[in-house]
Scaffold this active site. Sequence first.
Site, PDB file in Angstrom:
ATOM      1  N   HIS A   1       0.836  -1.198   0.000  1.00  0.00           N
ATOM      2  CA  HIS A   1       0.000   0.000   0.000  1.00  0.00           C
ATOM      3  C   HIS A   1       0.873   1.251   0.000  1.00  0.00           C
ATOM      4  O   HIS A   1       2.091   1.153   0.194  1.00  0.00           O
ATOM      5  CB  HIS A   1      -0.930   0.032   1.226  1.00  0.00           C
ATOM      6  CG  HIS A   1      -0.199   0.132   2.538  1.00  0.00           C
ATOM      7  ND1 HIS A   1       0.138  -0.960   3.306  1.00  0.00           N
ATOM      8  CD2 HIS A   1       0.289   1.204   3.217  1.00  0.00           C
ATOM      9  CE1 HIS A   1       0.779  -0.570   4.383  1.00  0.00           C
ATOM     10  NE2 HIS A   1       0.897   0.743   4.363  1.00  0.00           N
TER      11      HIS A   1
ATOM     12  N   HIS B   1      -5.987  -1.806   3.838  1.00  0.00           N
ATOM     13  CA  HIS B   1      -5.833  -0.619   2.991  1.00  0.00           C
ATOM     14  C   HIS B   1      -4.939  -0.907   1.795  1.00  0.00           C
ATOM     15  O   HIS B   1      -3.943  -1.618   1.889  1.00  0.00           O
ATOM     16  CB  HIS B   1      -5.347   0.608   3.765  1.00  0.00           C
ATOM     17  CG  HIS B   1      -4.027   0.465   4.459  1.00  0.00           C
ATOM     18  ND1 HIS B   1      -3.581  -0.696   5.003  1.00  0.00           N
ATOM     19  CD2 HIS B   1      -3.054   1.377   4.699  1.00  0.00           C
ATOM     20  CE1 HIS B   1      -2.395  -0.504   5.557  1.00  0.00           C
ATOM     21  NE2 HIS B   1      -2.050   0.740   5.380  1.00  0.00           N
TER      22      HIS B   1
ATOM     23  N   HIS C   1       4.675   7.418   2.673  1.00  0.00           N
ATOM     24  CA  HIS C   1       5.436   6.165   2.597  1.00  0.00           C
ATOM     25  C   HIS C   1       4.759   5.184   1.662  1.00  0.00           C
ATOM     26  O   HIS C   1       3.590   5.324   1.339  1.00  0.00           O
ATOM     27  CB  HIS C   1       5.594   5.529   3.982  1.00  0.00           C
ATOM     28  CG  HIS C   1       4.329   4.947   4.551  1.00  0.00           C
ATOM     29  ND1 HIS C   1       3.464   5.668   5.344  1.00  0.00           N
ATOM     30  CD2 HIS C   1       3.770   3.713   4.442  1.00  0.00           C
ATOM     31  CE1 HIS C   1       2.448   4.902   5.707  1.00  0.00           C
ATOM     32  NE2 HIS C   1       2.596   3.714   5.169  1.00  0.00           N
TER      33      HIS C   1
ATOM     34  N   HIS D   1       0.385  -0.599  14.661  1.00  0.00           N
ATOM     35  CA  HIS D   1      -0.587   0.457  14.401  1.00  0.00           C
ATOM     36  C   HIS D   1      -1.913   0.101  15.080  1.00  0.00           C
ATOM     37  O   HIS D   1      -2.321  -1.061  15.062  1.00  0.00           O
ATOM     38  CB  HIS D   1      -0.891   0.577  12.905  1.00  0.00           C
ATOM     39  CG  HIS D   1       0.251   1.053  12.064  1.00  0.00           C
ATOM     40  ND1 HIS D   1       0.915   2.231  12.296  1.00  0.00           N
ATOM     41  CD2 HIS D   1       0.818   0.519  10.962  1.00  0.00           C
ATOM     42  CE1 HIS D   1       1.843   2.391  11.366  1.00  0.00           C
ATOM     43  NE2 HIS D   1       1.816   1.368  10.550  1.00  0.00           N
TER      44      HIS D   1
ATOM     45  N   TYR E   1       8.721   1.879  10.257  1.00  0.00           N
ATOM     46  CA  TYR E   1       8.966   2.916   9.254  1.00  0.00           C
ATOM     47  C   TYR E   1      10.469   3.154   9.195  1.00  0.00           C
ATOM     48  O   TYR E   1      11.131   3.233  10.240  1.00  0.00           O
ATOM     49  CB  TYR E   1       8.306   4.244   9.638  1.00  0.00           C
ATOM     50  CG  TYR E   1       6.810   4.321   9.474  1.00  0.00           C
ATOM     51  CD1 TYR E   1       6.146   3.737   8.399  1.00  0.00           C
ATOM     52  CD2 TYR E   1       6.048   5.034  10.397  1.00  0.00           C
ATOM     53  CE1 TYR E   1       4.777   3.851   8.254  1.00  0.00           C
ATOM     54  CE2 TYR E   1       4.677   5.149  10.261  1.00  0.00           C
ATOM     55  CZ  TYR E   1       4.042   4.555   9.184  1.00  0.00           C
ATOM     56  OH  TYR E   1       2.690   4.671   9.043  1.00  0.00           O
TER      57      TYR E   1
ATOM     58  N   GLU F   1       7.993   1.325   4.561  1.00  0.00           N
ATOM     59  CA  GLU F   1       7.458   0.614   5.727  1.00  0.00           C
ATOM     60  C   GLU F   1       7.530  -0.878   5.456  1.00  0.00           C
ATOM     61  O   GLU F   1       7.333  -1.313   4.315  1.00  0.00           O
ATOM     62  CB  GLU F   1       5.988   1.024   5.953  1.00  0.00           C
ATOM     63  CG  GLU F   1       5.318   0.295   7.115  1.00  0.00           C
ATOM     64  CD  GLU F   1       3.823   0.604   7.268  1.00  0.00           C
ATOM     65  OE1 GLU F   1       3.177   1.011   6.285  1.00  0.00           O
ATOM     66  OE2 GLU F   1       3.299   0.409   8.384  1.00  0.00           O
TER      67      GLU F   1
HETATM   68 FE    FE Z   1       1.468   2.035   5.968  1.00  0.00          FE
END
Ligand code: FE
Length: 305
Positions: free
Chosen positions: A149, A197, A211, A243, A252, A262
């Site tokens: 992503h 996502h 990112h 997260h 990251y 990431e």
């Molecule tokens: Fe991400």
Amino acid sequence: MSAVIRLGYVHIRVTDLEEARNHYSNTLGMEVVAEEPGKLWLKCWDEWDHHSLVLEEGGVGLVKLGYKVESPDDLETFEKRAQNFGASTGRVSAGENLKVGEAVRITLPSEHALELYTDMEFVGTETGSLNPEAWPRHVRGVGTHWIDHALVPCDDPGLMERFFTEALDFRTAERVVESIEQPNVIGSWMSCGESPHDIAFIKGPNEKLHHFAYHLEDWSAILKAGDIFSMDDVPIDIGPTRHGITRGTTIYFFDPSGNRNEVFAGLGYRVQKDFPTINWTVDQLAKGIFYHARELNDAFTSVFT
Ligand code: FE
């Protein structure tokens, strides 16, 4: 039903192509599949299309994102919908992007360039599709599986959420709003398949990159990636941690040009067609982004390329 399948490739700028080659190939483990002066194309071992990353020497940041769609009809459908939304579009002929078929180029409301395409040369994963081994023995460094992503900053995340919903049939898995009473969107995590996502937006400057992320198998692969970053002197931005938003485990870090990457693991949940969007209020943003520290580091909201 038209459908976007996935983030197919990320095209970025790097200041030094050889340093970038070392980072993406030796540290992350991608394979260089094509090169010409000033440009490299790379793929991960678990991806089957020709490439997922294009590196172009000169500057930093995002050139464009390529999303693969199901059929040529989809190109027309999405092109019309983007135009109806007020976005400017254009056609990119087959071969203009190496090994990629005809594409529709959309300038997003955030001024990012997005290209939709149906075909990229098929080369297969490194383990193949007949009686495959679990992973290739020669995998280098982190051994990233695939590009998963991208997160881009934009002036109006609510508008971007509306564009991706109305024009491209994405669904909002999670969003951050000012408050329940003031539901203006500060960030949005959107899915075109079932993963939490495929693209995400956060309030910030248009056109920039926050990112892009690589999928890893699990938390121990994230930890091992952290070890390799120490061995290779890769600057770590944050992590290993988790997260709150998407429930992914994460590190990251920065490539030698300062573009943020990431590594991301864990399919936190499946975004099915009836998935009820998860809302976060901005007072809980830090916990949403970094679930353990519960505070944002300065870089998260200020470093874009
Ligand atoms: Fe991400």
